[in-house]
Design an enzyme around this catalytic site. Structure first.
Site, PDB file in Angstrom:
ATOM      1  N   GLU A 194       0.819  -1.198   0.000  1.00  0.00           N
ATOM      2  CA  GLU A 194       0.000   0.000   0.000  1.00  0.00           C
ATOM      3  C   GLU A 194       0.862   1.260   0.000  1.00  0.00           C
ATOM      4  O   GLU A 194       0.572   2.229  -0.713  1.00  0.00           O
ATOM      5  CB  GLU A 194      -0.927   0.026   1.228  1.00  0.00           C
ATOM      6  CG  GLU A 194      -1.944  -1.099   1.270  1.00  0.00           C
ATOM      7  CD  GLU A 194      -1.456  -2.323   2.040  1.00  0.00           C
ATOM      8  OE1 GLU A 194      -2.294  -3.003   2.643  1.00  0.00           O
ATOM      9  OE2 GLU A 194      -0.221  -2.580   2.032  1.00  0.00           O
ATOM     10  N   CYS A 202      -2.821  -3.543   7.045  1.00  0.00           N
ATOM     11  CA  CYS A 202      -2.411  -3.738   8.435  1.00  0.00           C
ATOM     12  C   CYS A 202      -2.919  -2.598   9.313  1.00  0.00           C
ATOM     13  O   CYS A 202      -3.136  -1.464   8.858  1.00  0.00           O
ATOM     14  CB  CYS A 202      -0.897  -3.871   8.540  1.00  0.00           C
ATOM     15  SG  CYS A 202       0.036  -2.385   8.111  1.00  0.00           S
ATOM     16  N   ALA A 204       7.943 -35.826  -9.937  1.00  0.00           N
ATOM     17  CA  ALA A 204       7.879 -36.088 -11.370  1.00  0.00           C
ATOM     18  C   ALA A 204       7.731 -37.592 -11.560  1.00  0.00           C
ATOM     19  O   ALA A 204       8.562 -38.368 -11.068  1.00  0.00           O
ATOM     20  CB  ALA A 204       9.135 -35.578 -12.070  1.00  0.00           C
ATOM     21  N   ASP A 241      21.884 -38.192  -6.311  1.00  0.00           N
ATOM     22  CA  ASP A 241      21.715 -37.294  -7.457  1.00  0.00           C
ATOM     23  C   ASP A 241      22.733 -36.163  -7.510  1.00  0.00           C
ATOM     24  O   ASP A 241      22.952 -35.578  -8.569  1.00  0.00           O
ATOM     25  CB  ASP A 241      20.315 -36.675  -7.432  1.00  0.00           C
ATOM     26  CG  ASP A 241      19.208 -37.693  -7.597  1.00  0.00           C
ATOM     27  OD1 ASP A 241      19.529 -38.876  -7.831  1.00  0.00           O
ATOM     28  OD2 ASP A 241      18.032 -37.314  -7.493  1.00  0.00           O
ATOM     29  N   LEU A 298      19.905 -27.884  -6.661  1.00  0.00           N
ATOM     30  CA  LEU A 298      18.647 -27.366  -6.099  1.00  0.00           C
ATOM     31  C   LEU A 298      18.566 -25.847  -6.175  1.00  0.00           C
ATOM     32  O   LEU A 298      18.219 -25.170  -5.212  1.00  0.00           O
ATOM     33  CB  LEU A 298      18.464 -27.836  -4.650  1.00  0.00           C
ATOM     34  CG  LEU A 298      18.391 -29.347  -4.421  1.00  0.00           C
ATOM     35  CD1 LEU A 298      18.207 -29.658  -2.942  1.00  0.00           C
ATOM     36  CD2 LEU A 298      17.272 -29.981  -5.232  1.00  0.00           C
ATOM     37  N   ARG A 315      17.527 -22.093 -12.264  1.00  0.00           N
ATOM     38  CA  ARG A 315      18.381 -21.900 -13.433  1.00  0.00           C
ATOM     39  C   ARG A 315      17.552 -21.355 -14.604  1.00  0.00           C
ATOM     40  O   ARG A 315      17.506 -21.928 -15.693  1.00  0.00           O
ATOM     41  CB  ARG A 315      19.071 -23.220 -13.792  1.00  0.00           C
ATOM     42  CG  ARG A 315      20.016 -23.676 -12.687  1.00  0.00           C
ATOM     43  CD  ARG A 315      20.863 -24.863 -13.069  1.00  0.00           C
ATOM     44  NE  ARG A 315      20.125 -26.105 -13.141  1.00  0.00           N
ATOM     45  CZ  ARG A 315      19.773 -26.834 -12.073  1.00  0.00           C
ATOM     46  NH1 ARG A 315      20.056 -26.409 -10.853  1.00  0.00           N
ATOM     47  NH2 ARG A 315      19.138 -27.985 -12.220  1.00  0.00           N
TER      48      ARG A 315
END
Length: 377
Positions: free
Chosen positions: A69, A92, A171, A217, A221, A224
């Site tokens: 705001e 607020c 996935a 792996d 993390l 990119r």
């Protein structure tokens, strides 16, 4: 019962239009506003010819201050007088070093405030709107409230449950597998879906994986995407015995992106000292049945100011969060290829979503299918 008058219907449609724009604007700093939510504000007034004109926009600044705001009012200046402010969260009402946003809107002469989500913070809830109404400002509440609440679900979850919102992202192959044993990272989805994952990371406060995934792996993390590399969230590794090697990609990138290891008191102090010298931060954890006590860990993450955690793996960690009933959002990407019998079965798939979740959206990214489920607060 007669329907609303045409001008009322037109005003309601206009309110939804500008609130939708404010919600889109609020995404700009998602994951970057510390303990405050990323709020969007748009100030609109008549252009003198009966048409709406945007005169100010604002989004909660990086770090949480100034509020949206304040930013929008500064941009609008005197044009805010007599205008309508669209705010994705109730303004607020509590004093800090700066006056409350509700008072700032009153002092700027705003004639009307349209709000979306309600703020569960007891310092704010209902009080911001009360300040506005007492000053003669017209207030319209709960316009696109569900959509706004979804956008700031991390803040709302942290306020109500005292822990971050947890999104479980997986996935899956066409036969419901999330990887192949001993094969490290296995490409399941295409480039478009992977870019969408980077965008999810950019809007989160932290990414969490187990030490098994970190060892097998060796992931970075990070985000990119061109232009968003600095939006990589903190990385959290569940590693009770501090097995993460200092040569891992996670440790090598600690100067750019924070890395936290959740370890137990009994872990090797020399391993801890070595990684601390490299810049790794540690979170002392309690254990339950030989594993990290996840509810307590989430409380600690909330205390660090984190409102959203993206759980990315592996199967054991995903299953643990599901069993503890700590998942608020499930995101599944499904690729077109099968992995086969030697694959690692997913703990959840589109046909086996836990009770209490509702499907929010479904999309396609090339040959990959995306689906998302949420659990209402």
């Amino acid at each position: 019962m007669a329907g609303p008058l045409p001008n009322e219907a037109a005003q309601a449609a206009l309110d939804r239009r500008f609130m939708a724009a404010a919600i889109r604007l609020s995404r700009r700093n998602a994951g970057r506003t510390s303990t405050n939510p990323s709020v969007g504000t748009i100030i609109v007034r008549d252009d003198g010819m009966g048409r709406p004109m945007i005169v100010g926009t604002g989004v909660t600044a990086v770090g949480g201050r100034p509020h949206a705001e304040t930013e929008a009012l500064a941009e609008a200046g005197e044009l805010a007088r007599g205008a309508t402010a669209y705010v994705t969260l109730e303004p607020c009402a509590h004093h800090g070093r700066t006056p409350p946003c509700a008072n700032a809107l009153v002092n700027a002469g705003v004639a009307r405030v349209v709000g979306a989500a309600s703020d569960p913070d007891p310092r704010v809830s209902g009080k911001g709107y009360a300040i506005l109404r007492a000053a003669g400002v017209q207030v319209v509440e709960k316009v696109l409230a569900t959509e706004a609440a979804e956008q700031m679900a991390g803040y709302l979850t942290r306020s109500l449950k005292k822990r971050p919102e947890v999104t479980l992202k997986l996935a899956l192959s066409s036969d419901g597998k999330i990887g192949r044993k001993g094969a490290g990272q296995v490409a399941i989805t295409g480039e478009i879906a992977r870019r969408d994952v980077y965008l999810m990371r950019a809007e989160a406060d932290a990414i969490l994986v187990g030490i098994g995934t970190a060892l097998e792996d060796d992931p970075a993390l990070t985000v990119r995407l061109p232009g968003l590399e600095n939006r990589s969230p903190a990385r959290i590794i569940l590693d009770r015995q501090i097995r993460l090697p200092e040569t891992s990609k996670l440790v090598s990138g600690v100067d750019r992106v924070p890395l936290y290891i959740a370890s137990c008191l009994e872990a090797d102090p020399q391993r801890r000292a070595t990684l601390e010298r490299a810049g790794v931060r540690f979170i002392g954890t309690e254990t339950y049945s030989g594993e990290v006590a996840l509810p307590e860990l989430l409380e600690d993450l909330a205390a660090l100011g984190m409102a959203s955690v993206l759980v990315e793996g592996g199967a054991k960690v995903a299953e643990a969060f599901l069993e503890e009933d700590l998942v608020d959002r499930i995101v599944l990407y499904q690729g077109p290829e099968a992995i086969g019998e030697d694959g690692i079965a997913s703990p959840v798939d589109a046909d086996h979503i836990p009770a209490g979740f509702r499907k929010l959206r479904e999309m396609r990214f090339g040959e990959d299918v995306y689906a998302e489920w949420v659990r209402d607060l």
